[in-house]
Design an enzyme around this catalytic site. Structure first.
Site, PDB file in Angstrom:
ATOM      1  CB  THR A  60      -0.896   0.006   1.260  1.00  0.00           C
ATOM      2  OG1 THR A  60      -1.521   1.277   1.391  1.00  0.00           O
ATOM      3  CG2 THR A  60      -0.102  -0.258   2.533  1.00  0.00           C
ATOM      4  CG  ASP A  61      -1.125   4.994  -0.957  1.00  0.00           C
ATOM      5  OD1 ASP A  61      -1.663   4.377  -0.006  1.00  0.00           O
ATOM      6  OD2 ASP A  61      -1.733   5.858  -1.622  1.00  0.00           O
ATOM      7  CD  GLU A  62      -3.333   3.615   4.533  1.00  0.00           C
ATOM      8  OE1 GLU A  62      -3.073   3.458   5.735  1.00  0.00           O
ATOM      9  OE2 GLU A  62      -4.489   3.669   4.090  1.00  0.00           O
ATOM     10  CE  LYS A 111      -0.014  -4.554   2.966  1.00  0.00           C
ATOM     11  NZ  LYS A 111      -0.429  -5.872   2.404  1.00  0.00           N
ATOM     12  CE1 TYR A 138      -3.413  -2.583   5.693  1.00  0.00           C
ATOM     13  CE2 TYR A 138      -3.292  -0.229   5.213  1.00  0.00           C
ATOM     14  CZ  TYR A 138      -3.350  -1.552   4.782  1.00  0.00           C
ATOM     15  OH  TYR A 138      -3.333  -1.824   3.421  1.00  0.00           O
TER      16      TYR A 138
HETATM   17  P1  NAD Z   1      -9.793  -7.110   2.194  1.00  0.00           P
HETATM   18  O1  NAD Z   1      -9.800  -6.844   3.654  1.00  0.00           O
HETATM   19  O2  NAD Z   1     -10.999  -6.820   1.382  1.00  0.00           O
HETATM   20  O3  NAD Z   1      -9.418  -8.643   1.927  1.00  0.00           O
HETATM   21  C1  NAD Z   1      -8.424  -9.315   2.643  1.00  0.00           C
HETATM   22  C2  NAD Z   1      -8.610 -10.823   2.410  1.00  0.00           C
HETATM   23  O4  NAD Z   1      -7.577 -11.499   3.142  1.00  0.00           O
HETATM   24  C3  NAD Z   1      -9.947 -11.368   2.906  1.00  0.00           C
HETATM   25  O5  NAD Z   1     -10.522 -12.210   1.935  1.00  0.00           O
HETATM   26  C4  NAD Z   1      -9.583 -12.141   4.159  1.00  0.00           C
HETATM   27  O6  NAD Z   1     -10.445 -13.228   4.424  1.00  0.00           O
HETATM   28  C5  NAD Z   1      -8.174 -12.603   3.814  1.00  0.00           C
HETATM   29  N1  NAD Z   1      -7.376 -12.891   5.012  1.00  0.00           N
HETATM   30  C6  NAD Z   1      -7.249 -12.112   6.120  1.00  0.00           C
HETATM   31  N2  NAD Z   1      -6.484 -12.733   7.022  1.00  0.00           N
HETATM   32  C7  NAD Z   1      -6.109 -13.920   6.480  1.00  0.00           C
HETATM   33  C8  NAD Z   1      -5.311 -15.005   6.936  1.00  0.00           C
HETATM   34  N3  NAD Z   1      -4.754 -14.999   8.163  1.00  0.00           N
HETATM   35  N4  NAD Z   1      -5.120 -16.062   6.107  1.00  0.00           N
HETATM   36  C9  NAD Z   1      -5.689 -16.086   4.870  1.00  0.00           C
HETATM   37  N5  NAD Z   1      -6.481 -15.100   4.405  1.00  0.00           N
HETATM   38  C10 NAD Z   1      -6.686 -14.033   5.198  1.00  0.00           C
HETATM   39  O7  NAD Z   1      -8.521  -6.326   1.635  1.00  0.00           O
HETATM   40  P2  NAD Z   1      -8.314  -5.565   0.244  1.00  0.00           P
HETATM   41  O8  NAD Z   1      -8.790  -4.186   0.374  1.00  0.00           O
HETATM   42  O9  NAD Z   1      -8.806  -6.427  -0.843  1.00  0.00           O
HETATM   43  O10 NAD Z   1      -6.706  -5.521   0.218  1.00  0.00           O
HETATM   44  C11 NAD Z   1      -5.971  -6.614  -0.329  1.00  0.00           C
HETATM   45  C12 NAD Z   1      -4.495  -6.302  -0.225  1.00  0.00           C
HETATM   46  O11 NAD Z   1      -4.214  -5.120  -0.955  1.00  0.00           O
HETATM   47  C13 NAD Z   1      -3.997  -6.044   1.198  1.00  0.00           C
HETATM   48  O12 NAD Z   1      -2.725  -6.609   1.323  1.00  0.00           O
HETATM   49  C14 NAD Z   1      -3.946  -4.530   1.304  1.00  0.00           C
HETATM   50  O13 NAD Z   1      -2.964  -4.133   2.224  1.00  0.00           O
HETATM   51  C15 NAD Z   1      -3.576  -4.160  -0.110  1.00  0.00           C
HETATM   52  N6  NAD Z   1      -4.033  -2.815  -0.566  1.00  0.00           N
HETATM   53  C16 NAD Z   1      -5.333  -2.448  -0.424  1.00  0.00           C
HETATM   54  C17 NAD Z   1      -5.754  -1.218  -0.933  1.00  0.00           C
HETATM   55  C18 NAD Z   1      -7.195  -0.768  -0.831  1.00  0.00           C
HETATM   56  O14 NAD Z   1      -7.502   0.370  -1.205  1.00  0.00           O
HETATM   57  N7  NAD Z   1      -8.122  -1.598  -0.389  1.00  0.00           N
HETATM   58  C19 NAD Z   1      -4.833  -0.369  -1.546  1.00  0.00           C
HETATM   59  C20 NAD Z   1      -3.487  -0.779  -1.645  1.00  0.00           C
HETATM   60  C21 NAD Z   1      -3.115  -2.027  -1.164  1.00  0.00           C
HETATM   61  O1  DAU Z   2      -4.131   4.079   0.452  1.00  0.00           O
HETATM   62  C1  DAU Z   2      -4.352   2.703   0.377  1.00  0.00           C
HETATM   63  C2  DAU Z   2      -5.197   2.276   1.547  1.00  0.00           C
HETATM   64  O2  DAU Z   2      -6.505   2.764   1.312  1.00  0.00           O
HETATM   65  C3  DAU Z   2      -5.221   0.753   1.742  1.00  0.00           C
HETATM   66  O3  DAU Z   2      -3.932   0.307   2.057  1.00  0.00           O
HETATM   67  C4  DAU Z   2      -6.191   0.367   2.861  1.00  0.00           C
HETATM   68  O4  DAU Z   2      -6.279  -1.036   2.951  1.00  0.00           O
HETATM   69  C5  DAU Z   2      -7.547   0.933   2.537  1.00  0.00           C
HETATM   70  O5  DAU Z   2      -8.439   0.656   3.595  1.00  0.00           O
HETATM   71  C6  DAU Z   2      -7.467   2.446   2.296  1.00  0.00           C
HETATM   72  O6  DAU Z   2      -7.151   3.139   3.534  1.00  0.00           O
HETATM   73  P1  DAU Z   2      -7.883   4.518   3.943  1.00  0.00           P
HETATM   74  O7  DAU Z   2      -7.772   4.655   5.405  1.00  0.00           O
HETATM   75  O8  DAU Z   2      -7.431   5.644   3.094  1.00  0.00           O
HETATM   76  O9  DAU Z   2      -9.397   4.152   3.488  1.00  0.00           O
HETATM   77  P2  DAU Z   2     -10.817   4.386   4.196  1.00  0.00           P
HETATM   78  O10 DAU Z   2     -11.852   4.007   3.191  1.00  0.00           O
HETATM   79  O11 DAU Z   2     -10.899   3.763   5.537  1.00  0.00           O
HETATM   80  O12 DAU Z   2     -10.850   5.967   4.386  1.00  0.00           O
HETATM   81  C7  DAU Z   2     -10.734   6.841   3.292  1.00  0.00           C
HETATM   82  C8  DAU Z   2     -10.791   8.263   3.836  1.00  0.00           C
HETATM   83  O13 DAU Z   2     -12.110   8.523   4.345  1.00  0.00           O
HETATM   84  C9  DAU Z   2      -9.838   8.501   4.993  1.00  0.00           C
HETATM   85  O14 DAU Z   2      -9.313   9.831   4.918  1.00  0.00           O
HETATM   86  C10 DAU Z   2     -10.729   8.380   6.246  1.00  0.00           C
HETATM   87  C11 DAU Z   2     -12.073   8.876   5.737  1.00  0.00           C
HETATM   88  N1  DAU Z   2     -13.249   8.250   6.399  1.00  0.00           N
HETATM   89  C12 DAU Z   2     -13.312   6.886   6.406  1.00  0.00           C
HETATM   90  C13 DAU Z   2     -14.369   6.249   7.012  1.00  0.00           C
HETATM   91  C14 DAU Z   2     -14.448   4.737   7.057  1.00  0.00           C
HETATM   92  C15 DAU Z   2     -14.243   9.024   6.954  1.00  0.00           C
HETATM   93  O15 DAU Z   2     -14.192  10.276   6.901  1.00  0.00           O
HETATM   94  N2  DAU Z   2     -15.292   8.400   7.555  1.00  0.00           N
HETATM   95  C16 DAU Z   2     -15.402   7.033   7.634  1.00  0.00           C
HETATM   96  O16 DAU Z   2     -16.398   6.515   8.228  1.00  0.00           O
END
Ligand code: NAD
Ligand code: DAU
Length: 348
Positions: A130-132, A159, A155
């Site tokens: 992730t970019d975080e 990562k 988190y």
């Molecule tokens: P998500 O939470 O939707 O899915 C995570 C999946 O991992 C789920 O299906 C869960 O059951 C599985 N999992 C969790 N713990 C596990 C374990 N111990 N063993 C096996 N499986 C397990 O997450 P996502 O948003 O799809 O993110 C997927 C990946 O991409 C993550 O590594 C996250 O850090 C990365 N990522 C997410 C975003 C985003 O915006 N969502 C952006 C950049 C990177």
């Molecule tokens: O940047 C990549 C990341 O993006 C991934 O690595 C993470 O897995 C993914 O969850 C996401 O993280 P964020 O924290 O940016 O996403 P989230 O949807 O939780 O929040 C987006 C923005 O909205 C953030 O600035 C917090 C704000 N927010 C979020 C929630 C859930 C609110 O204002 N209210 C809310 O209830």
């Protein structure tokens, strides 16, 4: 080619599995997922009968089970997405993030080493990050692949730690690895704890929209299918040992995005203009809330010819349509555990 995709029943993982199963009928794709609250086999219903797709329920924190799986299945490559992924949950329960994101990743690295001990030729361990990990930006600048790590939430710290382990296994044991760091994804099948699906669901149900702080934080949004395509080009053509940033060049202040979403929802639900915006509620800011993320994705664009395909307005509209058409999916994922999570986070 036999590829293991971890976390394939989650949001991004399900799009990656679908993309690989459909694009590469000659590959065998195994998806391992623990099916936590975020994992859902409904996300992959359309692939159940595909001959080149196979699901294994398993937990990456179980190191012995991972070695057994790798040795028996003889994977050529791994695309590792399984993780605890929600920042707010990491603030409430950091240890689970260490277990899955750090220990789970190390277990997979160990299993790959054990299974590939005869030689790494033709093998690849692809770690999805992730970019975080780069921390937070002010109003200027972008994250590049050489930006120093500076994670702020449990988190992002977990990562960042997993990224370091992946690089360490490359440096120490020569394990062939590649890492990508992506910005915020959006699209179908995202669990409604994240901003966009949470707010779509709340608008639909006339519930308050909890905006953290002043709503001025900025995120760089990418259509999830574009992320899956980026993972494909990196898996096949990326240089081993390298990192690639993936992003949408699509920055939005939360409050502007929320207003656009309200406007789309008013139109789709036949509500008077401005109706959904009345649900906006200002709530206490997230602890350690990163101000701004913005990804410089010029390396993947230049080296691998990848670019985002969709304009945000179009992607957001498609996302809203999908959630409105997928009420059964939403009802299923918002029953049970979701209700107690929601109460703890936001009250009733
Ligand atoms: P998500 O939470 O939707 O899915 C995570 C999946 O991992 C789920 O299906 C869960 O059951 C599985 N999992 C969790 N713990 C596990 C374990 N111990 N063993 C096996 N499986 C397990 O997450 P996502 O948003 O799809 O993110 C997927 C990946 O991409 C993550 O590594 C996250 O850090 C990365 N990522 C997410 C975003 C985003 O915006 N969502 C952006 C950049 C990177
Ligand atoms: O940047 C990549 C990341 O993006 C991934 O690595 C993470 O897995 C993914 O969850 C996401 O993280 P964020 O924290 O940016 O996403 P989230 O949807 O939780 O929040 C987006 C923005 O909205 C953030 O600035 C917090 C704000 N927010 C979020 C929630 C859930 C609110 O204002 N209210 C809310 O209830």
């Amino acid at each position: 080619m036999h590829i293991l995709i971890t976390g394939g029943a989650g949001f991004i993982g399900s799009h990656v599995v679908r993309h690989f199963v459909n694009s590469y009928p000659g590959y065998r794709i195994t998806n391992i997922d623990k099916l936590t609250y975020a994992g859902n086999l409904e996300n992959l219903r359309d692939l159940e009968q595909c001959a080149n797709y196979h699901f294994v329920k398993g937990d990456i924190t179980d190191g012995d089970a991972m070695v057994e799986l790798f040795v028996s299945e003889k994977f050529d490559g791994v695309i590792h997405l399984a993780a605890e992924s929600h920042v707010d949950r990491s603030i409430a329960n950091p240890t689970e993030f260490v277990m899955t994101n750090v220990l789970g990743t190390v277990n997979l690295l160990n299993a790959a080493r054990a299974a590939w001990k005869e030689g790494f030729n033709g093998k690849l361990f692809y770690h999805v990050s992730t970019d975080e990990v780069y921390g937070a930006l002010g109003s200027e600048g972008m994250f590049t692949e050489t930006t120093s790590y500076d994670p702020h939430s449990p988190y992002s710290a977990s990562k960042a730690s997993s990224d370091h382990f992946v690089r360490a296994y490359n440096d120490t044991y020569g394990l062939p690895v590649v890492i990508s760091n992506c910005s915020n994804n959006y699209g179908p099948f995202q669990f409604p704890e994240k901003l966009i699906p949470l707010f779509i669901n709340n608008i639909r149900n006339n519930k308050p929209l909890p905006v953290y702080g002043k709503g001025e934080n900025v995120r760089d949004w990418l259509w999830v299918v574009d992320h899956a395509h980026a993972i494909d080009v990196i898996y096949h053509n990326g240089r081993q040992g390298e990192t690639y940033n993936i992003g949408g060049r699509n920055e939005w202040r939360n409050i502007d995005l929320i207003r656009l979403l309200c406007c789309i929802m008013d139109r789709k639900l036949g509500r008077p203009e401005g109706e959904s915006e009345k649900l906006i509620t200002w709530v206490t800011d997230r602890a350690g809330h990163d101000f701004r993320y913005a990804i410089d994705s010029s390396k993947i664009q230049r080296e691998l010819g990848w670019a985002p395909s969709l304009q945000f307005e179009e992607g957001l509209e498609k996302t809203v349509d999908w959630y409105l058409e997928s009420q059964e999916w939403l009802d299923n994922v918002t029953s049970g555990e979701y209700k107690s999570y929601y109460r703890k986070m936001y009250g009733e």
